[in-house]
Design a protein around this motif. Structure first.
Motif, PDB file in Angstrom:
ATOM      1  N   MET A  16      12.155  -7.434 -19.151  1.00 60.71           N
ATOM      2  CA  MET A  16      12.768  -6.632 -20.239  1.00 60.71           C
ATOM      3  C   MET A  16      12.310  -7.278 -21.866  1.00 60.71           C
ATOM      4  N   PRO A  17      11.952  -8.206 -21.949  1.00 61.52           N
ATOM      5  CA  PRO A  17      11.176  -8.623 -23.202  1.00 61.52           C
ATOM      6  C   PRO A  17       9.832  -7.654 -23.352  1.00 61.52           C
ATOM      7  N   ALA A  18       9.104  -7.457 -22.395  1.00 61.20           N
ATOM      8  CA  ALA A  18       7.932  -6.502 -22.590  1.00 61.20           C
ATOM      9  C   ALA A  18       8.515  -5.014 -22.758  1.00 61.20           C
ATOM     10  N   PHE A  19       9.442  -4.684 -22.257  1.00 62.34           N
ATOM     11  CA  PHE A  19       9.803  -3.292 -22.455  1.00 62.34           C
ATOM     12  C   PHE A  19      10.344  -3.374 -23.851  1.00 62.34           C
ATOM     13  N   LEU A  20      11.232  -3.968 -24.530  1.00 64.91           N
ATOM     14  CA  LEU A  20      11.567  -4.440 -25.724  1.00 64.91           C
ATOM     15  C   LEU A  20      10.507  -4.472 -26.876  1.00 64.91           C
ATOM     16  N   TYR A  21       9.375  -4.972 -26.398  1.00 63.59           N
ATOM     17  CA  TYR A  21       8.189  -4.979 -27.540  1.00 63.59           C
ATOM     18  C   TYR A  21       7.573  -3.687 -27.393  1.00 63.59           C
ATOM     19  N   ILE A  22       7.549  -3.018 -26.472  1.00 63.21           N
ATOM     20  CA  ILE A  22       6.932  -1.537 -26.233  1.00 63.21           C
ATOM     21  C   ILE A  22       7.907  -0.622 -27.076  1.00 63.21           C
ATOM     22  N   ALA A  23       9.144  -0.879 -26.897  1.00 65.18           N
ATOM     23  CA  ALA A  23      10.146   0.124 -27.521  1.00 65.18           C
ATOM     24  C   ALA A  23       9.829  -0.172 -29.139  1.00 65.18           C
ATOM     25  N   ALA A  60       2.293  -0.642 -20.147  1.00 61.87           N
ATOM     26  CA  ALA A  60       1.798   0.445 -20.847  1.00 61.87           C
ATOM     27  C   ALA A  60       0.563   1.109 -20.282  1.00 61.87           C
ATOM     28  N   ASP A  61      -0.203   0.263 -19.774  1.00 66.52           N
ATOM     29  CA  ASP A  61      -1.276   0.925 -18.790  1.00 66.52           C
ATOM     30  C   ASP A  61      -0.862   1.500 -17.526  1.00 66.52           C
ATOM     31  N   THR A  62       0.235   1.254 -16.831  1.00 73.14           N
ATOM     32  CA  THR A  62       0.811   1.884 -15.707  1.00 73.14           C
ATOM     33  C   THR A  62       1.373   3.321 -15.963  1.00 73.14           C
TER      34      THR A  62
END
Length: 71
Positions: A16-23, A60-62
């Motif tokens: 979740m933190p990774a997805f939030l950072y990507i957003a 992001a790579d995936t």
């Protein structure tokens, strides 16, 4: 597919933190006038900055998202 990222570290606690950072990066999302940093997100979720970095780059790579982190 098994990788070093599964299963121990593929919990929502890290994803979740990774997805939030990507957003935040991709959408130019700003909260109260400024974009949140990896450090601020890590502190909010009580995880390390390294885990956010590892996961957001892997995600992001995936999904083949071009991310330019200019903070």
């Amino acid at each position: 597919e098994k990788t070093y990222l599964t299963p121990k570290y593929s919990s929502p606690k890290y994803l979740m933190p990774a997805f939030l950072y990507i957003a935040a990066i991709h959408g130019g999302y700003k909260y109260e006038g400024e974009r949140k940093t990896q450090k601020e997100i890590a502190e909010a979720f009580n995880i390390s900055i390294y885990m956010i970095y590892k996961w957001y780059t892997h995600i992001a790579d995936t999904i083949d998202v071009d991310i330019e982190d200019d903070v």
